[in-house]
Design an enzyme around this catalytic site. Structure first.
Site, PDB file in Angstrom:
ATOM      1  N   ILE A 151     -16.363 -41.002 -16.482  1.00 43.01           N
ATOM      2  CA  ILE A 151     -16.547 -40.832 -15.039  1.00 43.01           C
ATOM      3  C   ILE A 151     -17.108 -42.099 -14.409  1.00 43.01           C
ATOM      4  O   ILE A 151     -16.593 -42.596 -13.402  1.00 43.01           O
ATOM      5  CB  ILE A 151     -17.438 -39.614 -14.751  1.00 43.01           C
ATOM      6  CG1 ILE A 151     -16.701 -38.323 -15.143  1.00 43.01           C
ATOM      7  CG2 ILE A 151     -17.842 -39.574 -13.277  1.00 43.01           C
ATOM      8  CD1 ILE A 151     -17.534 -37.076 -15.048  1.00 43.01           C
ATOM      9  N   VAL A 237     -23.370 -37.878  -8.608  1.00 46.79           N
ATOM     10  CA  VAL A 237     -22.242 -37.043  -9.023  1.00 46.79           C
ATOM     11  C   VAL A 237     -22.390 -36.643 -10.487  1.00 46.79           C
ATOM     12  O   VAL A 237     -21.450 -36.136 -11.094  1.00 46.79           O
ATOM     13  CB  VAL A 237     -20.903 -37.789  -8.817  1.00 46.79           C
ATOM     14  CG1 VAL A 237     -20.616 -37.980  -7.341  1.00 46.79           C
ATOM     15  CG2 VAL A 237     -20.901 -39.138  -9.550  1.00 46.79           C
ATOM     16  N   GLY A 238     -23.579 -36.882 -11.062  1.00 51.23           N
ATOM     17  CA  GLY A 238     -23.821 -36.553 -12.463  1.00 51.23           C
ATOM     18  C   GLY A 238     -24.392 -35.151 -12.607  1.00 51.23           C
ATOM     19  O   GLY A 238     -23.678 -34.156 -12.560  1.00 51.23           O
ATOM     20  N   ARG A 239     -25.700 -35.076 -12.767  1.00 51.21           N
ATOM     21  CA  ARG A 239     -26.398 -33.804 -12.875  1.00 51.21           C
ATOM     22  C   ARG A 239     -27.645 -33.831 -12.011  1.00 51.21           C
ATOM     23  O   ARG A 239     -28.338 -34.842 -11.905  1.00 51.21           O
ATOM     24  CB  ARG A 239     -26.766 -33.514 -14.334  1.00 51.21           C
ATOM     25  CG  ARG A 239     -25.604 -32.983 -15.168  1.00 51.21           C
ATOM     26  CD  ARG A 239     -25.214 -31.587 -14.689  1.00 51.21           C
ATOM     27  NE  ARG A 239     -24.135 -31.000 -15.439  1.00 51.21           N
ATOM     28  CZ  ARG A 239     -22.856 -31.013 -15.081  1.00 51.21           C
ATOM     29  NH1 ARG A 239     -22.503 -31.656 -13.974  1.00 51.21           N
ATOM     30  NH2 ARG A 239     -21.940 -30.400 -15.789  1.00 51.21           N
ATOM     31  N   ASP A 263     -24.017 -34.352  -4.726  1.00 53.39           N
ATOM     32  CA  ASP A 263     -23.012 -33.340  -5.059  1.00 53.39           C
ATOM     33  C   ASP A 263     -23.568 -32.318  -6.029  1.00 53.39           C
ATOM     34  O   ASP A 263     -22.974 -31.254  -6.200  1.00 53.39           O
ATOM     35  CB  ASP A 263     -21.771 -34.012  -5.666  1.00 53.39           C
ATOM     36  CG  ASP A 263     -20.641 -33.025  -5.864  1.00 53.39           C
ATOM     37  OD1 ASP A 263     -20.270 -32.349  -4.880  1.00 53.39           O
ATOM     38  OD2 ASP A 263     -20.143 -32.903  -6.997  1.00 53.39           O
ATOM     39  N   GLU A 268     -28.592 -24.592  -8.635  1.00 55.95           N
ATOM     40  CA  GLU A 268     -27.411 -24.369  -7.796  1.00 55.95           C
ATOM     41  C   GLU A 268     -27.024 -22.900  -7.785  1.00 55.95           C
ATOM     42  O   GLU A 268     -27.067 -22.255  -8.825  1.00 55.95           O
ATOM     43  CB  GLU A 268     -26.230 -25.206  -8.313  1.00 55.95           C
ATOM     44  CG  GLU A 268     -26.460 -26.691  -8.268  1.00 55.95           C
ATOM     45  CD  GLU A 268     -25.301 -27.491  -8.863  1.00 55.95           C
ATOM     46  OE1 GLU A 268     -25.324 -28.724  -8.804  1.00 55.95           O
ATOM     47  OE2 GLU A 268     -24.357 -26.852  -9.402  1.00 55.95           O
ATOM     48  N   HIS A 287     -21.411 -29.304  -5.345  1.00 58.04           N
ATOM     49  CA  HIS A 287     -20.800 -29.520  -6.663  1.00 58.04           C
ATOM     50  C   HIS A 287     -19.270 -29.444  -6.597  1.00 58.04           C
ATOM     51  O   HIS A 287     -18.628 -28.723  -7.374  1.00 58.04           O
ATOM     52  CB  HIS A 287     -21.330 -28.483  -7.661  1.00 58.04           C
ATOM     53  CG  HIS A 287     -21.348 -28.995  -9.082  1.00 58.04           C
ATOM     54  ND1 HIS A 287     -22.338 -28.653  -9.967  1.00 58.04           N
ATOM     55  CD2 HIS A 287     -20.498 -29.803  -9.758  1.00 58.04           C
ATOM     56  CE1 HIS A 287     -22.089 -29.229 -11.142  1.00 58.04           C
ATOM     57  NE2 HIS A 287     -20.987 -29.939 -11.031  1.00 58.04           N
ATOM     58  N   SER A 288     -18.717 -30.197  -5.691  1.00 61.75           N
ATOM     59  CA  SER A 288     -17.273 -30.126  -5.452  1.00 61.75           C
ATOM     60  C   SER A 288     -16.549 -31.443  -5.671  1.00 61.75           C
ATOM     61  O   SER A 288     -15.338 -31.523  -5.457  1.00 61.75           O
ATOM     62  CB  SER A 288     -17.016 -29.652  -4.007  1.00 61.75           C
ATOM     63  OG  SER A 288     -17.581 -30.564  -3.080  1.00 61.75           O
ATOM     64  N   ALA A 289     -17.250 -32.481  -6.125  1.00 64.25           N
ATOM     65  CA  ALA A 289     -16.610 -33.794  -6.265  1.00 64.25           C
ATOM     66  C   ALA A 289     -15.516 -33.796  -7.322  1.00 64.25           C
ATOM     67  O   ALA A 289     -14.509 -34.485  -7.180  1.00 64.25           O
ATOM     68  CB  ALA A 289     -17.660 -34.857  -6.605  1.00 64.25           C
ATOM     69  N   GLY A 290     -15.711 -33.052  -8.394  1.00 57.47           N
ATOM     70  CA  GLY A 290     -14.737 -33.091  -9.484  1.00 57.47           C
ATOM     71  C   GLY A 290     -14.349 -31.714  -9.973  1.00 57.47           C
ATOM     72  O   GLY A 290     -14.432 -31.415 -11.167  1.00 57.47           O
TER      73      GLY A 290
END
Length: 324
Positions: A151, A237-239, A263, A268, A287-290
């Site tokens: 990533i 965009v990780g955690r 993200d 969550e 949480h929608s980037a990937g």
């Protein structure tokens, strides 16, 4: 451990109920056997091959010795591993698919939107306000990408194609030429690299977090790293657990962080009253980037299946000790 061909041939296929009918049919085609539901009850005897997002508690507790292989439909397997001890000897693989490409486009989208003042123009439009704002060029500016795997490499590669200088930050420094997508790679947390990291943080226009969630990365982006920033935008965009939100808030209010795009969060979804919704100059994207597509699961599972049938450890196998 890679299951032997005899056990694999006898394994019963269990699939999570949330999988689409078309994906289940494709998994059945790949394995050459019918699928059964992966539920909370203990499955009947025999070795097991499972495809889903979570390992039911009953299976983890009482049928763990029969689990040969679990293929996760997600890239991040930390929730699977955090739910309890992973069954000894069971292979764990994950889905990556085109996630790197999707996340890279997400990061680039926000980078370009910021340079073209998209958030500010949207706010001006809502006020019926006409005011010209100066744009900013991305070329020649620096992005630090924490995480140099699939990533992080995809993010760096796309940014670099726009003329951004990309510096990767990995667990350790690398010798020789940097991996594709990066102009430079340095190590995090190493005494010899601490000064180099601090200098890069101070000169960064964007800092991108693409780290997995492990014991070593919890709260990784804390007061020390945020204090080194001089007006960078932070994109995670990780955690979510890799970010100390209190430290991020302090840096946003103090000006060290210009803007934050999150993200992912440690918890969550965030509750309505969660303070994260009130962070200044911050956007949360749920949480929608990937988001993983069925095609990603099918392609990656097929590749893992082929490797296992040939007695090879799949490239998407997870080191359960490291967590990724």
């Amino acid at each position: 451990m890679v299951p032997g061909p005899e056990l694999l041939a006898r394994a019963r296929l269990l699939v999570a109920p949330e999988l689409s009918a078309s994906l289940v049919r494709e998994v059945e085609r790949i394995t050459g056997r019918g699928a059964e539901p992966l539920g909370d009850g203990e499955p009947a005897g025999g070795p097991l091959l499972c495809v889903g997002a979570a390992l039911p508690g009953a299976l983890r507790a009482t049928a763990a010795d029969r689990l040969l292989w679990f293929h996760s439909v997600n890239a991040g397997t930390d929730p699977l591993l955090a739910a309890g001890p992973w069954p000894a000897g069971a292979l764990l693989t994950r889905t990556v698919g085109r996630m790197g490409e999707r996340i890279a486009q997400y990061v680039l989208g926000w980078v370009l939107a910021e340079c073209q003042n998209v958030p500010e123009y949207a706010a001006q439009h809502a006020r019926a306000e006409w005011r010209r704002l100066p744009s900013e060029l991305v070329a020649g500016q620096t992005a630090l990408v924490y995480g140099t795997g699939r990533i992080g490499g995809a993010v760096a590669g796309l940014l670099r194609s726009c003329g951004v200088r990309t510096v990767g930050v990995g667990r350790t420094a690398r010798t020789g030429a940097p991996p594709p997508g990066f102009d430079r790679v340095i190590g995090a947390g190493e005494d010899a690299e601490a000064e180099a990291e601090a200098e890069e943080l101070a000169g960064a226009r964007w800092v991108v977090g693409a780290l997995p969630s492990t014991g070593a990365t919890e709260g990784f982006f804390g007061a020390g790293r945020f204090a080194a920033l001089r007006g960078a935008t932070f994109v995670n965009v990780g955690r979510g657990a890799t970010v100390d939100l209190g430290a991020l808030e302090g840096a946003l209010r103090g000006g060290g962080v210009r803007r934050a795009v999150l993200d992912v969060l440690a918890e969550e979804p965030a509750a309505l009253g969660d303070p994260v919704w009130r962070l200044p100059r911050t956007v949360i994207t749920s949480h929608s980037a990937g988001i993983t597509a069925d095609e990603d699961v099918a392609v990656d599972f097929a590749a893992c299946w082929e490797a296992v049938r040939e007695g090879r450890r799949p490239g998407l196998a997870v080191d359960v000790e490291r967590g990724y």
